[in-house]
Design an enzyme around this catalytic site. Sequence first.
Site, PDB file in Angstrom:
ATOM      1  N   SER A  15      33.307  32.811  47.500  1.00  0.00           N
ATOM      2  CA  SER A  15      33.101  33.807  48.559  1.00  0.00           C
ATOM      3  C   SER A  15      32.745  33.162  49.898  1.00  0.00           C
ATOM      4  O   SER A  15      31.891  32.285  49.978  1.00  0.00           O
ATOM      5  CB  SER A  15      31.988  34.783  48.160  1.00  0.00           C
ATOM      6  OG  SER A  15      31.704  35.629  49.257  1.00  0.00           O
ATOM      7  N   LYS A  67      33.564  46.392  42.067  1.00  0.00           N
ATOM      8  CA  LYS A  67      33.743  47.398  43.122  1.00  0.00           C
ATOM      9  C   LYS A  67      33.828  48.830  42.600  1.00  0.00           C
ATOM     10  O   LYS A  67      33.506  49.770  43.316  1.00  0.00           O
ATOM     11  CB  LYS A  67      34.996  47.082  43.952  1.00  0.00           C
ATOM     12  CG  LYS A  67      34.802  45.889  44.887  1.00  0.00           C
ATOM     13  CD  LYS A  67      35.993  45.729  45.801  1.00  0.00           C
ATOM     14  CE  LYS A  67      35.773  44.603  46.783  1.00  0.00           C
ATOM     15  NZ  LYS A  67      36.820  44.486  47.790  1.00  0.00           N
ATOM     16  N   ASP A 104      35.814  47.921  53.745  1.00  0.00           N
ATOM     17  CA  ASP A 104      37.135  47.277  53.704  1.00  0.00           C
ATOM     18  C   ASP A 104      38.184  48.061  54.501  1.00  0.00           C
ATOM     19  O   ASP A 104      39.026  47.465  55.175  1.00  0.00           O
ATOM     20  CB  ASP A 104      37.643  47.155  52.258  1.00  0.00           C
ATOM     21  CG  ASP A 104      37.104  45.908  51.556  1.00  0.00           C
ATOM     22  OD1 ASP A 104      36.715  44.952  52.253  1.00  0.00           O
ATOM     23  OD2 ASP A 104      37.095  45.911  50.315  1.00  0.00           O
ATOM     24  N   GLY A 128      46.081  47.533  43.785  1.00  0.00           N
ATOM     25  CA  GLY A 128      44.751  47.271  43.226  1.00  0.00           C
ATOM     26  C   GLY A 128      43.661  47.814  44.145  1.00  0.00           C
ATOM     27  O   GLY A 128      43.893  48.746  44.930  1.00  0.00           O
TER      28      GLY A 128
HETATM   29  P1  NAP Z   1      43.156  43.581  42.276  1.00  0.00           P
HETATM   30  O1  NAP Z   1      42.447  44.896  42.300  1.00  0.00           O
HETATM   31  O2  NAP Z   1      42.996  42.686  41.106  1.00  0.00           O
HETATM   32  O3  NAP Z   1      44.727  43.914  42.518  1.00  0.00           O
HETATM   33  C1  NAP Z   1      45.652  42.882  42.495  1.00  0.00           C
HETATM   34  C2  NAP Z   1      47.047  43.412  42.833  1.00  0.00           C
HETATM   35  O4  NAP Z   1      47.950  42.295  42.798  1.00  0.00           O
HETATM   36  C3  NAP Z   1      47.594  44.449  41.872  1.00  0.00           C
HETATM   37  O5  NAP Z   1      48.448  45.344  42.538  1.00  0.00           O
HETATM   38  C4  NAP Z   1      48.404  43.583  40.895  1.00  0.00           C
HETATM   39  O6  NAP Z   1      49.512  44.264  40.335  1.00  0.00           O
HETATM   40  C5  NAP Z   1      48.952  42.513  41.808  1.00  0.00           C
HETATM   41  N1  NAP Z   1      49.191  41.270  41.056  1.00  0.00           N
HETATM   42  C6  NAP Z   1      48.257  40.383  40.652  1.00  0.00           C
HETATM   43  N2  NAP Z   1      48.853  39.361  39.976  1.00  0.00           N
HETATM   44  C7  NAP Z   1      50.188  39.645  39.959  1.00  0.00           C
HETATM   45  C8  NAP Z   1      51.313  38.991  39.410  1.00  0.00           C
HETATM   46  N3  NAP Z   1      51.204  37.833  38.744  1.00  0.00           N
HETATM   47  N4  NAP Z   1      52.535  39.552  39.590  1.00  0.00           N
HETATM   48  C9  NAP Z   1      52.666  40.715  40.263  1.00  0.00           C
HETATM   49  N5  NAP Z   1      51.626  41.391  40.803  1.00  0.00           N
HETATM   50  C10 NAP Z   1      50.395  40.866  40.651  1.00  0.00           C
HETATM   51  O7  NAP Z   1      42.731  42.671  43.531  1.00  0.00           O
HETATM   52  P2  NAP Z   1      42.297  43.186  44.984  1.00  0.00           P
HETATM   53  O8  NAP Z   1      40.824  43.309  45.053  1.00  0.00           O
HETATM   54  O9  NAP Z   1      43.136  44.367  45.292  1.00  0.00           O
HETATM   55  O10 NAP Z   1      42.688  41.919  45.891  1.00  0.00           O
HETATM   56  C11 NAP Z   1      44.044  41.625  46.165  1.00  0.00           C
HETATM   57  C12 NAP Z   1      44.123  40.531  47.234  1.00  0.00           C
HETATM   58  O11 NAP Z   1      43.566  41.005  48.466  1.00  0.00           O
HETATM   59  C13 NAP Z   1      43.351  39.258  46.888  1.00  0.00           C
HETATM   60  O12 NAP Z   1      44.100  38.143  47.322  1.00  0.00           O
HETATM   61  C14 NAP Z   1      42.070  39.380  47.710  1.00  0.00           C
HETATM   62  O13 NAP Z   1      41.524  38.124  48.054  1.00  0.00           O
HETATM   63  C15 NAP Z   1      42.625  40.069  48.960  1.00  0.00           C
HETATM   64  N6  NAP Z   1      41.593  40.797  49.695  1.00  0.00           N
HETATM   65  C16 NAP Z   1      41.341  40.401  50.972  1.00  0.00           C
HETATM   66  C17 NAP Z   1      40.381  41.064  51.702  1.00  0.00           C
HETATM   67  C18 NAP Z   1      40.129  40.619  53.116  1.00  0.00           C
HETATM   68  O14 NAP Z   1      39.069  40.976  53.676  1.00  0.00           O
HETATM   69  N7  NAP Z   1      41.030  39.891  53.736  1.00  0.00           N
HETATM   70  C19 NAP Z   1      39.654  42.126  51.152  1.00  0.00           C
HETATM   71  C20 NAP Z   1      39.946  42.523  49.835  1.00  0.00           C
HETATM   72  C21 NAP Z   1      40.914  41.836  49.101  1.00  0.00           C
HETATM   73  P3  NAP Z   1      49.296  45.364  39.139  1.00  0.00           P
HETATM   74  O15 NAP Z   1      48.892  46.624  39.840  1.00  0.00           O
HETATM   75  O16 NAP Z   1      50.623  45.426  38.507  1.00  0.00           O
HETATM   76  O17 NAP Z   1      48.231  44.813  38.251  1.00  0.00           O
END
Ligand code: NAP
Length: 269
Positions: A15, A67, A104, A128
């Site tokens: 983090s 979350k 967010d 996600g």
């Molecule tokens: P999450 O709830 O685990 O969701 C992940 C998403 O990615 C889901 O839609 C999942 O698809 C997809 N995914 C993961 N692995 C995959 C694979 N191998 N092939 C195809 N699809 C895949 O995670 P999250 O919290 O939403 O975070 C997602 C990203 O956003 C991360 O990189 C995180 O660091 C980033 N993020 C950034 C910020 C920022 O402030 N910049 C804030 C929050 C998150 P399925 O629906 O099919 O499982």
Amino acid sequence: MKPYAEVIGDPIAHSKSPLIHGFWLDALGIDGDYRRAHVKPEALEAYIADRKADPYWRGCNVTIPHKVAVMDVVDDPGDIRRTIGAMNTVVRQPDGALIGTNTDAAGFYAPLAELDLDGAAVAVVGAGGAARAVLFALARAGVAHVTILNRSPLKAMGLLATFGLKGEVVGLDAALPPVSLLVNSSSLGMTGQPPLDLDLSPLPEDAIVYDLVYAPLRTGLLKAAEARGLDTVDGLDMLVGQAALAFELFFGRSPPEGRDDELRSLLTT
Ligand code: NAP
């Protein structure tokens, strides 16, 4: 003892929040602290009960995998459960009450605030937790049509319905529609994850490509967009934006102005 806030998650070592909040605390000369706390899912309830009794604890940021679960153990005056469906910030009130919120969505939207998205067609990759904040913000901005590209179509369809959005769900290998904004809210392209391979050629010349992934900062998607001459927004803008809102809730002050470049270079070295 001094006031402190934390970021909780499992894992938590990666983090960047302690770096961001620590930078602002130093810059403003606030005698406070911001720490990492490794909290496993089975320990979340006990962690919250423990901190609730600590008057020095101002609250915490919440990251994967807590979350959704954290919504069961804090108050929800902003109706976050019914709307965004995930919390990333818990704030302790002086009387010990704990309020959950989500910064967010506002952090995501801040770099787009100057754009007129009313009636726009956009595309979002992922369904996600981060996608929920993105879709919530886009719905409030009045977008007219959303194409969600996701591995699990049912999940994505559920999100369109949840946020009352018109649109469609397609697979990750579908051709992009000619949208004015493309957002990657999936983990694809993140260090250690598979790449996000999209053909950006259907996007118009004035399209914006926004990648929430911040490790690495210049993702393959952003490099491809730059190669096409498109405007880009990287994940640090949202990371810093959501942290700024949480910082105000924890410490009662806005982050210092004019120090963003310094903070960005700290976060990228
Ligand atoms: P999450 O709830 O685990 O969701 C992940 C998403 O990615 C889901 O839609 C999942 O698809 C997809 N995914 C993961 N692995 C995959 C694979 N191998 N092939 C195809 N699809 C895949 O995670 P999250 O919290 O939403 O975070 C997602 C990203 O956003 C991360 O990189 C995180 O660091 C980033 N993020 C950034 C910020 C920022 O402030 N910049 C804030 C929050 C998150 P399925 O629906 O099919 O499982």
